[in-house]
Design an enzyme around this catalytic site. Structure first.
Site, PDB file in Angstrom:
ATOM      1  N   LYS A 190       1.876   2.317  -5.231  1.00  0.00           N
ATOM      2  CA  LYS A 190       3.500   1.763  -5.985  1.00  0.00           C
ATOM      3  C   LYS A 190       2.366   1.733  -7.413  1.00  0.00           C
ATOM      4  O   LYS A 190       2.499   2.084  -8.496  1.00  0.00           O
ATOM      5  CB  LYS A 190       2.964   0.031  -6.101  1.00  0.00           C
ATOM      6  CG  LYS A 190       3.939   0.003  -4.861  1.00  0.00           C
ATOM      7  CD  LYS A 190       4.339  -1.768  -4.927  1.00  0.00           C
ATOM      8  CE  LYS A 190       3.411  -2.326  -4.415  1.00  0.00           C
ATOM      9  NZ  LYS A 190       2.795  -2.532  -3.269  1.00  0.00           N
ATOM     10  N   GLN A 223       2.713  -6.179  -2.958  1.00  0.00           N
ATOM     11  CA  GLN A 223       2.606  -6.428  -0.756  1.00  0.00           C
ATOM     12  C   GLN A 223       4.325  -4.988  -0.990  1.00  0.00           C
ATOM     13  O   GLN A 223       4.461  -3.836  -1.797  1.00  0.00           O
ATOM     14  CB  GLN A 223       2.584  -7.793  -0.846  1.00  0.00           C
ATOM     15  CG  GLN A 223       1.260  -8.431  -1.005  1.00  0.00           C
ATOM     16  CD  GLN A 223       0.648  -9.132  -1.903  1.00  0.00           C
ATOM     17  OE1 GLN A 223       1.600  -9.444  -2.866  1.00  0.00           O
ATOM     18  NE2 GLN A 223      -0.476  -9.045  -2.608  1.00  0.00           N
ATOM     19  N   ASP A 280       1.198  -1.012   0.445  1.00  0.00           N
ATOM     20  CA  ASP A 280       0.139   0.307  -0.633  1.00  0.00           C
ATOM     21  C   ASP A 280       0.768   1.489  -0.279  1.00  0.00           C
ATOM     22  O   ASP A 280       0.358   2.195   1.104  1.00  0.00           O
ATOM     23  CB  ASP A 280      -0.731  -0.230   0.531  1.00  0.00           C
ATOM     24  CG  ASP A 280      -1.757  -1.149   1.588  1.00  0.00           C
ATOM     25  OD1 ASP A 280      -2.395  -1.965   0.246  1.00  0.00           O
ATOM     26  OD2 ASP A 280      -2.066  -1.480   2.256  1.00  0.00           O
ATOM     27  N   GLY A 303      -3.598  -4.927  -4.535  1.00  0.00           N
ATOM     28  CA  GLY A 303      -5.441  -3.921  -5.084  1.00  0.00           C
ATOM     29  C   GLY A 303      -4.116  -2.306  -5.296  1.00  0.00           C
ATOM     30  O   GLY A 303      -4.328  -1.356  -4.251  1.00  0.00           O
ATOM     31  N   HIS A 304      -3.750  -1.663  -6.841  1.00  0.00           N
ATOM     32  CA  HIS A 304      -3.014  -1.003  -6.860  1.00  0.00           C
ATOM     33  C   HIS A 304      -3.639   0.320  -7.580  1.00  0.00           C
ATOM     34  O   HIS A 304      -4.657  -0.198  -8.789  1.00  0.00           O
ATOM     35  CB  HIS A 304      -1.890  -1.191  -8.081  1.00  0.00           C
ATOM     36  CG  HIS A 304      -0.434  -2.315  -7.802  1.00  0.00           C
ATOM     37  ND1 HIS A 304       0.076  -2.894  -7.743  1.00  0.00           N
ATOM     38  CD2 HIS A 304      -0.834  -2.619  -6.200  1.00  0.00           C
ATOM     39  CE1 HIS A 304       0.750  -3.639  -7.543  1.00  0.00           C
ATOM     40  NE2 HIS A 304       0.397  -3.461  -6.218  1.00  0.00           N
TER      41      HIS A 304
HETATM   42  P1  IMP Z   1      -2.482 -12.646   1.994  1.00  0.00           P
HETATM   43  O1  IMP Z   1      -1.456 -11.662   0.666  1.00  0.00           O
HETATM   44  O2  IMP Z   1      -3.812 -12.024   1.424  1.00  0.00           O
HETATM   45  O3  IMP Z   1      -1.794 -14.179   2.101  1.00  0.00           O
HETATM   46  O4  IMP Z   1      -1.990 -11.851   3.519  1.00  0.00           O
HETATM   47  C1  IMP Z   1      -0.976 -12.273   3.970  1.00  0.00           C
HETATM   48  C2  IMP Z   1      -0.903 -10.342   5.034  1.00  0.00           C
HETATM   49  O5  IMP Z   1      -0.635  -9.942   3.861  1.00  0.00           O
HETATM   50  C3  IMP Z   1      -1.791 -10.118   5.225  1.00  0.00           C
HETATM   51  O6  IMP Z   1      -1.714  -9.105   6.252  1.00  0.00           O
HETATM   52  C4  IMP Z   1      -2.675  -9.245   4.225  1.00  0.00           C
HETATM   53  O7  IMP Z   1      -2.864  -7.962   4.787  1.00  0.00           O
HETATM   54  C5  IMP Z   1      -1.556  -8.984   3.401  1.00  0.00           C
HETATM   55  N1  IMP Z   1      -1.133  -8.650   2.271  1.00  0.00           N
HETATM   56  C6  IMP Z   1      -1.645  -8.694   1.557  1.00  0.00           C
HETATM   57  N2  IMP Z   1      -2.037  -8.659   0.206  1.00  0.00           N
HETATM   58  C7  IMP Z   1      -1.632  -7.002   0.672  1.00  0.00           C
HETATM   59  C8  IMP Z   1      -1.840  -6.144  -0.441  1.00  0.00           C
HETATM   60  O8  IMP Z   1      -1.843  -5.447  -1.467  1.00  0.00           O
HETATM   61  N3  IMP Z   1      -1.609  -4.781   0.804  1.00  0.00           N
HETATM   62  C9  IMP Z   1      -1.217  -4.704   1.739  1.00  0.00           C
HETATM   63  N4  IMP Z   1      -0.762  -5.793   2.682  1.00  0.00           N
HETATM   64  C10 IMP Z   1      -0.851  -6.421   1.709  1.00  0.00           C
END
Ligand code: IMP
Length: 426
Positions: free
Chosen positions: A17, A220, A14, A41-42
């Site tokens: 990017k 991420q 977040d 989610g970009h």
């Molecule tokens: P997962 O990727 O859905 O398995 O989530 C694992 C961890 O990564 C959690 O804390 C999510 O909130 C975090 N996370 C996954 N994708 C994103 C992202 O695009 N932005 C911020 N945090 C993310």
């Protein structure tokens, strides 16, 4: 511009990017996503139209840019189909210039179910998009790859085995009844596959044989990297530069002349559980969250907020061998009389300047802060660097001195034109 540019998150995701990649990808022929899935989610705003990219590389929004979903991703085919349709409904035709790897793994409906079940026990705060279980199946060597969908028998056999396995876990470990109607698989996976079928290729070969300019878009962030992040409160892929080779199927040699920039916010946020040494709470947090609009692009969850953590940022610089930082959301700090920056952690009388692997230390350490004076002028929408308030400049210099690499660019608002280069990107 370099011929190979990597833009990735230097914090917990977040960082903004989407906008940066949108801006820079204009100069590239190909854009590549190489890890993660629809957990990302970009957000991009183009001519007042908002796009939230979950699976597609943001660069594909440029008419000339070819998009690649590489093999390191886990792909929810239905979500991908809907994302494409949504963008095309806004008048931007993209399907004909998208390539999807035949080696990428497919997120199956039962992966999402498992995500929910695991979440009850683990409290990682995942996005519930089935990402962790898809990677788990991949490494158990039970995953379904995009290529498997071309052979109905292979696909059906794998699905059958998978369902048996999931049923066992759901019922024996979690005591939950598990039933899945195979018509559901048809709707969620097979039909979307038919829609996407013509776009499936060996993307590693495509990238190897393609001498064009390429931008790689990390999802991420480094602190969520499965190895280098705050394990186990991380995502399930290598979301740092470590994921580039296996995520694309390209040798590390391919990246030796790549330029790598990390995107970081001027403060810090995280969604989900896990350590966050500089987190702030109460009214102070509420103010920062509101000012920064800190709500998740994928899940809408309020983000946890805190001060910039230079120990963690330096870790990201070192892990990724960053050539520089692109700093976003500096304007959110406009008007703060004082700004805190974490320069070390203290745990049981010991000072840590290197980001520790131990969750125990990360969870219980106290941040050591430097307090810098704020600025009264506005940096919102700034495009002329000479107009940067003196104390904002000092803030940037303080960061650069600590992390040892330059801040090359500032993003000063959500719109495409709201940015300023501090140095040439080479
Ligand atoms: P997962 O990727 O859905 O398995 O989530 C694992 C961890 O990564 C959690 O804390 C999510 O909130 C975090 N996370 C996954 N994708 C994103 C992202 O695009 N932005 C911020 N945090 C993310």
């Amino acid at each position: 511009m370099p011929k190979k540019l990597v833009i990735l998150g230097a914090q917990w995701g977040d960082e903004g990017k989407g906008k940066i990649v949108d801006l820079l990808s204009e100069n590239f022929d190909v854009s590549v996503r190489y890890q993660g899935g629809s957990n990302a989610g970009h957000t991009v705003v183009i001519n007042g139209v908002k796009y939230v990219m979950h699976l597609l590389p943001t660069g594909i929004l440029h008419p000339h840019n070819i998009g690649v979903i590489a093999q390191g991703m886990v792909v929810d085919l239905k979500a991908l189909k809907e994302e494409i349709e949504d963008i095309e409904a806004k008048g931007n035709k993209i399907l004909h210039k998208l390539y999807i790897s035949d080696r990428a793994h497919v997120v199956m409906p039962y992966h999402k179910l498992l995500d929910k079940l695991f979440e009850k026990k683990n409290g990682v705060g995942t996005t519930l998009r089935g990402i962790g279980p898809s990677y788990m199946f991949k490494f158990m060597r039970k995953g379904i790859r995009v290529a498997d969908l071309f052979d109905q028998k292979v696909f059906e056999k794998k699905v059958e085995e998978n369902i048996e396995f999931v049923k066992n876990i759901a019922e024996k470990v979690f005591g939950e009844k598990f039933e899945i109607d195979t018509r559901y698989i048809e709707e969620e996976v097979v039909k979307p596959f038919e829609f996407l079928k013509d776009r499936i290729i060996d993307t590693a070969k495509f990238l190897r044989e393609n001498s064009k300019s390429v931008i790689f878009e990390g999802a991420q962030g480094t602190l969520l990297d499965i190895d280098m992040g705050t394990y186990p409160f991380v995502t399930s892929s290598n979301s740092s530069a470590l994921g580039l080779a296996n995520g694309t199927g390209l040798s590390p040699k391919y990246f030796k002349d790549a330029c790598i920039y990390g995107v970081a916010k001027a403060y810090l946020t995280r969604v989900g559980g896990g350590p966050f040494p500089t987190e702030i709470h109460g009214e102070e947090a509420e103010k920062l969250r509101e000012k920064g609009g800190e709500y998740g692009a994928t899940t809408g969850r309020p983000r946890r907020v805190g001060w910039l953590d230079l120990v963690a940022l330096k870790h990201a610089v070192e892990v990724n061998a960053l050539d520089g930082i692109i700093l976003t959301k500096l304007d959110v700090l406009d008007g703060y009389p004082e700004i805190k920056v974490c320069v070390a952690y203290e745990y049981e009388g010991k000072i840590y300047k290197d980001f520790p692997a131990s969750l125990e230390v990360l969870e219980n350490c106290k941040p050591v802060y430097e307090t810098l004076p704020g600025w009264s002028g506005s940096t919102k929408g700034l495009t002329d660097i000479s107009k940067l308030p003196a104390n904002a400049r000092k803030y940037l210099e303080f960061i650069e001195n600590y992390i040892g690499v330059p801040i090359v660019m500032l993003s000063t608002g959500p719109q495409r034109h709201e940015y300023v280069f501090l140095r040439e990107i080479i």
